[in-house]
Design a protein around this motif. Structure first.
Motif, PDB file in Angstrom:
ATOM      1  N   LYS A  33       0.836  -1.208   0.000  1.00 35.12           N
ATOM      2  CA  LYS A  33       0.000   0.000   0.000  1.00 35.12           C
ATOM      3  C   LYS A  33       0.864   1.249   0.000  1.00 35.12           C
ATOM      4  N   ASP A  34       1.910   1.235   0.822  1.00 33.17           N
ATOM      5  CA  ASP A  34       2.806   2.390   0.911  1.00 33.17           C
ATOM      6  C   ASP A  34       3.546   2.656  -0.394  1.00 33.17           C
ATOM      7  N   CYS A  35       3.703   1.614  -1.204  1.00 33.42           N
ATOM      8  CA  CYS A  35       4.374   1.773  -2.505  1.00 33.42           C
ATOM      9  C   CYS A  35       3.409   2.238  -3.593  1.00 33.42           C
ATOM     10  N   GLY A  36       2.161   2.511  -3.195  1.00 33.56           N
ATOM     11  CA  GLY A  36       1.208   3.064  -4.149  1.00 33.56           C
ATOM     12  C   GLY A  36       0.248   2.065  -4.756  1.00 33.56           C
ATOM     13  N   GLY A  37       0.230   0.855  -4.244  1.00 34.31           N
ATOM     14  CA  GLY A  37      -0.698  -0.137  -4.774  1.00 34.31           C
ATOM     15  C   GLY A  37      -2.134   0.220  -4.425  1.00 34.31           C
ATOM     16  N   SER A  38      -3.028   0.042  -5.362  1.00 28.18           N
ATOM     17  CA  SER A  38      -4.445   0.279  -5.080  1.00 28.18           C
ATOM     18  C   SER A  38      -4.950  -0.820  -4.155  1.00 28.18           C
ATOM     19  N   ASP A  39      -6.071  -0.581  -3.494  1.00 33.55           N
ATOM     20  CA  ASP A  39      -6.623  -1.588  -2.586  1.00 33.55           C
ATOM     21  C   ASP A  39      -6.853  -2.912  -3.314  1.00 33.55           C
ATOM     22  N   ILE A  40      -7.369  -2.819  -4.530  1.00 32.27           N
ATOM     23  CA  ILE A  40      -7.658  -4.032  -5.301  1.00 32.27           C
ATOM     24  C   ILE A  40      -6.375  -4.771  -5.661  1.00 32.27           C
ATOM     25  N   SER A  41      -5.348  -4.054  -6.121  1.00 32.99           N
ATOM     26  CA  SER A  41      -4.109  -4.723  -6.507  1.00 32.99           C
ATOM     27  C   SER A  41      -3.397  -5.310  -5.294  1.00 32.99           C
ATOM     28  N   VAL A  42      -3.455  -4.631  -4.149  1.00 34.63           N
ATOM     29  CA  VAL A  42      -2.823  -5.144  -2.934  1.00 34.63           C
ATOM     30  C   VAL A  42      -3.529  -6.426  -2.488  1.00 34.63           C
ATOM     31  N   GLU A  43      -4.851  -6.414  -2.465  1.00 44.27           N
ATOM     32  CA  GLU A  43      -5.586  -7.604  -2.042  1.00 44.27           C
ATOM     33  C   GLU A  43      -5.393  -8.760  -3.017  1.00 44.27           C
ATOM     34  N   LEU A  44      -5.313  -8.451  -4.291  1.00 45.28           N
ATOM     35  CA  LEU A  44      -5.047  -9.482  -5.287  1.00 45.28           C
ATOM     36  C   LEU A  44      -3.668 -10.094  -5.052  1.00 45.28           C
ATOM     37  N   ALA A  45      -2.664  -9.256  -4.851  1.00 43.39           N
ATOM     38  CA  ALA A  45      -1.304  -9.740  -4.590  1.00 43.39           C
ATOM     39  C   ALA A  45      -1.257 -10.583  -3.320  1.00 43.39           C
ATOM     40  N   MET A  46      -1.933 -10.134  -2.268  1.00 41.64           N
ATOM     41  CA  MET A  46      -1.918 -10.871  -1.007  1.00 41.64           C
ATOM     42  C   MET A  46      -2.651 -12.197  -1.151  1.00 41.64           C
ATOM     43  N   GLY A  47      -3.693 -12.212  -1.961  1.00 44.29           N
ATOM     44  CA  GLY A  47      -4.402 -13.462  -2.223  1.00 44.29           C
ATOM     45  C   GLY A  47      -3.524 -14.464  -2.951  1.00 44.29           C
ATOM     46  N   VAL A  48      -2.766 -13.983  -3.909  1.00 42.56           N
ATOM     47  CA  VAL A  48      -1.840 -14.861  -4.644  1.00 42.56           C
ATOM     48  C   VAL A  48      -0.767 -15.388  -3.694  1.00 42.56           C
ATOM     49  N   ILE A  49      -0.222 -14.510  -2.872  1.00 42.92           N
ATOM     50  CA  ILE A  49       0.801 -14.927  -1.909  1.00 42.92           C
ATOM     51  C   ILE A  49       0.230 -15.976  -0.972  1.00 42.92           C
ATOM     52  N   ALA A  50      -0.968 -15.748  -0.464  1.00 42.93           N
ATOM     53  CA  ALA A  50      -1.591 -16.698   0.458  1.00 42.93           C
ATOM     54  C   ALA A  50      -1.779 -18.059  -0.203  1.00 42.93           C
ATOM     55  N   ARG A  51      -2.165 -18.070  -1.465  1.00 46.61           N
ATOM     56  CA  ARG A  51      -2.383 -19.346  -2.179  1.00 46.61           C
ATOM     57  C   ARG A  51      -1.077 -20.109  -2.377  1.00 46.61           C
ATOM     58  N   LEU A  52       0.039 -19.396  -2.443  1.00 47.99           N
ATOM     59  CA  LEU A  52       1.338 -20.032  -2.655  1.00 47.99           C
ATOM     60  C   LEU A  52       1.925 -20.607  -1.368  1.00 47.99           C
ATOM     61  N   LEU A  53       1.353 -20.232  -0.235  1.00 49.46           N
ATOM     62  CA  LEU A  53       1.860 -20.691   1.048  1.00 49.46           C
ATOM     63  C   LEU A  53       1.425 -22.130   1.316  1.00 49.46           C
ATOM     64  N   PRO A  54       2.159 -22.829   2.176  1.00 50.84           N
ATOM     65  CA  PRO A  54       1.730 -24.172   2.571  1.00 50.84           C
ATOM     66  C   PRO A  54       0.346 -24.109   3.215  1.00 50.84           C
ATOM     67  N   GLU A  55      -0.399 -25.214   3.158  1.00 49.62           N
ATOM     68  CA  GLU A  55      -1.775 -25.239   3.681  1.00 49.62           C
ATOM     69  C   GLU A  55      -1.860 -24.809   5.137  1.00 49.62           C
TER      70      GLU A  55
END
Length: 73
Positions: A33-55
């Motif tokens: 967010k501090d780097c200028g990501g929109s709310d939608i792009s930040v949540e999308l990125a965090m969702g992708v990161i979460a999916r890549l994590l172990p169960e």
């Protein structure tokens, strides 16, 4: 020297994310967010990161997020 420090920091972030550390996850979200990501792009990125994590880490993060939402209201 700076490259070694950056590698160490990224390794610490990866370890925190893999363990399901909600603090690291939240910190990363804030950095995006501090780097200028929109709310939608930040949540999308965090969702992708979460999916890549172990169960197990996914479950820890989801449980922490639900707990935080309950206390936020």
């Amino acid at each position: 020297m700076a490259a070694e420090s950056l590698v160490r920091m990224l390794e610490e972030i990866a370890v925190g994310l893999k363990s399901g550390d909600e603090e690291i996850y939240g910190w990363l979200r804030q950095q995006l967010k501090d780097c200028g990501g929109s709310d939608i792009s930040v949540e999308l990125a965090m969702g992708v990161i979460a999916r890549l994590l172990p169960e197990e880490a996914q479950g820890n993060i989801e449980a922490s997020a639900q707990h935080a939402r309950r206390w936020a209201h």
